[in-house]
Design a protein around this motif. Structure first.
Motif, mmCIF file in Angstrom:
data_model
loop_
_atom_site.group_PDB
_atom_site.id
_atom_site.type_symbol
_atom_site.label_atom_id
_atom_site.label_comp_id
_atom_site.label_asym_id
_atom_site.label_seq_id
_atom_site.Cartn_x
_atom_site.Cartn_y
_atom_site.Cartn_z
ATOM 1 N N ASP A 2 3.687 1.002 -2.814
ATOM 2 C CA ASP A 2 4.857 0.775 -3.664
ATOM 3 C C ASP A 2 5.356 -0.658 -3.490
ATOM 4 O OD1 ASP A 2 6.811 1.293 -5.453
ATOM 5 O OD2 ASP A 2 8.085 2.447 -4.103
ATOM 6 N N GLN A 62 5.866 9.856 -8.273
ATOM 7 C CA GLN A 62 6.399 10.280 -6.980
ATOM 8 C C GLN A 62 6.283 9.123 -6.004
ATOM 9 O OE1 GLN A 62 4.081 13.705 -5.871
ATOM 10 N NE2 GLN A 62 5.356 15.123 -7.044
ATOM 11 N N THR A 63 7.372 8.829 -5.266
ATOM 12 C CA THR A 63 7.340 7.752 -4.280
ATOM 13 C C THR A 63 7.651 8.302 -2.903
ATOM 14 O OG1 THR A 63 9.667 7.217 -4.673
ATOM 15 C CG2 THR A 63 8.031 6.009 -5.963
ATOM 16 N N ASN A 64 7.100 7.648 -1.894
ATOM 17 C CA ASN A 64 7.348 8.015 -0.503
ATOM 18 C C ASN A 64 7.880 6.772 0.197
ATOM 19 O OD1 ASN A 64 7.075 8.475 2.319
ATOM 20 N ND2 ASN A 64 5.570 10.095 1.910
ATOM 21 N N ASN A 122 4.347 11.257 -14.622
ATOM 22 C CA ASN A 122 5.176 11.707 -13.506
ATOM 23 C C ASN A 122 4.946 10.759 -12.342
ATOM 24 O OD1 ASN A 122 6.849 13.411 -11.912
ATOM 25 N ND2 ASN A 122 5.008 14.276 -10.982
ATOM 26 N N ALA A 157 3.284 5.039 -3.813
ATOM 27 C CA ALA A 157 3.675 5.594 -5.112
ATOM 28 C C ALA A 157 2.471 6.301 -5.717
ATOM 29 C CB ALA A 157 4.158 4.485 -6.045
ATOM 30 N N GLU A 186 -2.886 6.081 -7.095
ATOM 31 C CA GLU A 186 -2.200 5.978 -5.813
ATOM 32 C C GLU A 186 -2.138 4.507 -5.420
ATOM 33 O OE1 GLU A 186 -3.687 8.549 -2.789
ATOM 34 O OE2 GLU A 186 -4.097 10.190 -4.178
#
Length: 728
Positions: free
Chosen positions: A662, A687-689, A685, A695, A659
């Motif tokens: 980003d 995942q970004t927010n 895999n 990220a 974690e």
């Protein structure tokens, strides 16, 4: 080489009009310069500043000549003529505003602003501060013509200092070398770039400058004769193919010779481009046609070929560079470009200031695009100062608009656009941010959500004890913009749980150490293993689950086994124990089929337990696996003791979770760590927010043992912006 201009040759000429006529300017430009001359003369006579006017006149003339060569507009030439007197504080701003347009006054203010910032650059500031100042020059100037005027004025200043003290010459030369010459390069103004560099070299390294100048002068006659012959040959070959081109020898600048000798450790005779020529054609396709003709008739050096037309430099420079072996086997550098490319290379941004009568820069869309480009330009690629660490940081930054704000002491900080006072506080220091209770901009209290702008002077109000709010981490509230500030706030709250984790970790460890008949001091070897500084840090890590207890116990068992044969469960075997293909030994049983459970993916070093399945042999789980606990409650009779063999398999698959905040370059930095640790990634895999600017990476990797995995996790957690790297 340093240019010789009319103002030098006609230094004793009393007639201003005679000098003006020799420049052969347009009527509009002549009229504006006459207006500037008459104004300065009348103003100085009125204020009894006749001597100051006579003293400044040569500099005014030279600046005008430089800018006239760059095809600058009439308004710029008028402003340039006023600049020396204005910078010396002899002209009054209010009086100027009554006699000249607002744009002229603003231009003068822009030049003054740049001059003031340049003076800041060597007041004990580090290389990063110099870079911030250099980038701020463009960000703060509303009209980029002021930058060009200042560059021309800097050329004159260096000339004037030839009889000054060595200290004055060196300070001005360093200022030029660090700020103004690179600035001219970024703007693509080749004429000024080379002259600024040569003048600064003359003062910073006078012996080397004279040595190279003498070598050039000694070989000038032979070189000019050779180049005259080579130019004629190239012209003839191009003419035979029907290509119209201007071909001429190109003067080599002393600074570029010096830098090439320094960078490549060459002697003067080893340089390829002492003999240099330029081919200027009319059309783009003629560039490559001319290149083909040159390479057909003369052998070229592959390593000295650059196509800056296909791949322009960051400042927009375009040209083809090649080095060929001419007559007598001597190397000659040839540059091939179009007339438009040549104008851009020599004049750079100045080539775009050919305004029509009555037009304003703000109405010129090309001008606006150029301004936008200029303000981003100095954030790109190589840096002015030799600061590798900062250069690396700059490469990782997102190319975006920035704001440049002042501390109360006058230092400049570079922040992302939209930054708040809290971003500013955390940029100064973590403790300043943690203890921040308010902020002032230009002496007025502002809220934490206030958006900072370039030029703001910010003061942070603090209390004695740190007390950040968790609301600061909420992106929707707008308290912080930068991931740097957000990461520091997150880290602070993580540290606040230390006391709770310390008590929990101590309790867990005391219980486990009692089972193994070990004492707290026996934990010391584990500090290096888990990259911790003290036993207390280890207890905190166990309490926070950053260090798994089964990993630690397994490490301690292996560490103390050779000295402690009294531990009945871990007797040292006389012969290495061999396991199956997964490296598993089933205690008290012969060879049985086993497989590593996918739910927990144990690896050598983990405490493990076996479960007898129906038809698939023994499933090997980590002792702390949640699925294992569920199976134990339903099928306690199927459990069997297993352990790792002394010789295990080469690769085991595990899943890790990272974690991070980003940012640009995050993926590259994580990949670098994986590559350096020789870790193979099976799948990943991401995942970004965007709202939270975070990220999350989930990746399956191959490792050899638990030690390798823990070392990798430590390395990953040290990557800038990563706040969690754990095994799942």
């Amino acid at each position: 080489m340093v240019s010789i201009r009319q103002s030098h040759l006609l230094a004793n000429l009393e007639s201003f009009q005679a000098w003006l006529e020799m420049l052969a300017l347009s009527d509009d430009k002549q009229q504006q310069l006459e207006r500037a001359y008459d104004y300065c003369l009348a103003y100085c006579e009125q204020k009894k500043l006749d001597d100051e006017f006579e003293t400044s006149l040569p500099a005014s003339k030279e600046i005008v000549e430089i800018l006239a060569e760059l095809n600058m507009d009439a308004e710029t030439l008028l402003t340039a003529f006023l600049t020396p007197l204005y910078l010396n504080g002899k002209l009054d701003k209010e009086h100027l505003s009554k006699h000249f347009s607002r744009s002229v006054v603003e231009l003068l203010k822009g030049v003054e602003q740049m001059a003031a910032l340049g003076a800041l650059s060597f007041q004990g500031k580090g290389s990063t501060q110099i870079d911030n100042i250099r980038r701020m020059l463009l960000a703060m100037v509303e009209d980029v013509r002021a930058v060009v005027i200042k560059l021309a004025q800097q050329v004159c200043l260096l000339r004037e200092l030839k009889n000054a003290s060595e200290e004055e010459r060196v300070i001005a030369a360093k200022e030029t070398d660090n700020i103004f010459a690179p600035l001219a390069n970024r703007l693509g103004i080749g004429q000024l770039k080379w002259e600024l560099e040569d003048l600064s070299l003359r003062y910073l390294h006078p012996a080397k400058y004279k040595e190279i100048a003498k070598l050039l002068d000694d070989k000038r006659i032979a070189r000019e004769s050779y180049m005259s012959n080579m130019v004629a040959l190239v012209k003839a070959k191009l003419a035979e193919s029907g290509i119209e081109a201007e071909v001429y020898g190109r003067p080599k600048h002393i600074y570029s010779i010096y830098k090439k000798m320094q960078n490549k450790n060459y002697e003067f005779d080893q340089l390829f481009d002492i003999r240099a020529m330029r081919v200027v054609v009319s059309e783009l396709q003629d560039c490559y046609a001319a290149l083909g003709i040159v390479h057909t008739n003369w052998r070229h050096l592959n390593k000295e070929f650059d196509d800056y037309i296909a791949t322009p430099k960051a400042n927009g420079y375009q040209s083809i560079h090649t080095v060929v072996f001419g007559p007598e086997g001597k190397t000659v550098e040839i540059q091939i470009r179009t007339e438009a490319m040549h104008q851009d290379a020599e004049l750079g941004v100045a080539a775009h200031w050919l305004y029509k009568e009555g037009s304003l820069p703000g109405k010129n869309s090309g001008y606006e695009q150029k301004i936008s480009w200029l303000r981003k330009l100095l954030q790109w690629q190589e840096e002015v100062v030799d600061d590798e660490e900062f250069a690396e940081e700059l490469k990782n930054q997102v190319v975006e608009d920035r704001v440049y704000v002042f501390t109360p002491r006058g230092d400049i900080l570079d922040l992302p656009k939209g930054a708040t006072p809290l971003d500013f506080a955390y940029y100064i220091h973590s403790n300043v941010g943690h203890r921040c209770i308010g902020a002032k901009v230009f002496g007025k209290i502002v809220p934490f959500t206030h958006e900072l702008h370039t030029g703001d002077q910010v003061e942070i109000l603090t209390q004695k004890e740190p007390n950040p709010s968790r609301d600061w981490l909420n992106p929707s509230l707008g308290y912080v913009k930068s991931s740097r500030a957000r990461s520091k706030i997150h880290h602070w709250f993580k540290q606040q749980d230390r006391d709770k984790n310390l008590a929990a970790g101590k309790e867990i460890l005391d219980a486990e150490l009692a089972k193994l008949n070990l004492q707290t001091k026996d934990l010391k070897p584990a500090l290096t293993r888990f990259n911790l500084n003290s036993i207390e840090d280890l207890q905190v890590a166990v309490g926070a689950a950053d260090v798994r207890i089964n990993q630690l116990i397994n490490f301690l068992q292996n560490k103390h086994l050779p000295q402690d044969d009294e531990l009945p469960k871990f007797r040292k075997s006389a012969k290495p124990r061999k396991g199956d293909k997964n490296g598993i030994v089933v205690d008290g049983v012969g060879s049985l089929l086993s497989h590593v459970a996918k739910c927990c993916e144990p690896v050598p070093g983990d405490s493990v337990q076996g479960f007898i399945t129906q038809g698939r042999g023994i499933a090997v789980h980590r002792s702390d696996c949640e699925q294992l606990e569920h199976l134990r409650s339903q099928f306690p009779e199927r459990f069997i003791d297993v352990s790792w063999a002394d010789e295990v398999c080469e690769h085991y698959a595990v899943t890790i979770r990272i974690e991070a905040n980003d940012r640009q370059g995050l993926m590259r930095d994580i990949s670098s760590v994986l590559a350096n640790e020789k870790t193979n990634v099976l799948n990943m895999n991401l995942q970004t927010n965007n709202a939270r600017q975070t990220a999350i990476f989930e990746m399956k990797i191959e490792i050899n043992n638990i030690e390798q995995m823990n070392k990798l996790l430590v390395k990953l957690s040290q990557v800038d912006g990563v706040f969690s790297a754990v095994r799942t």
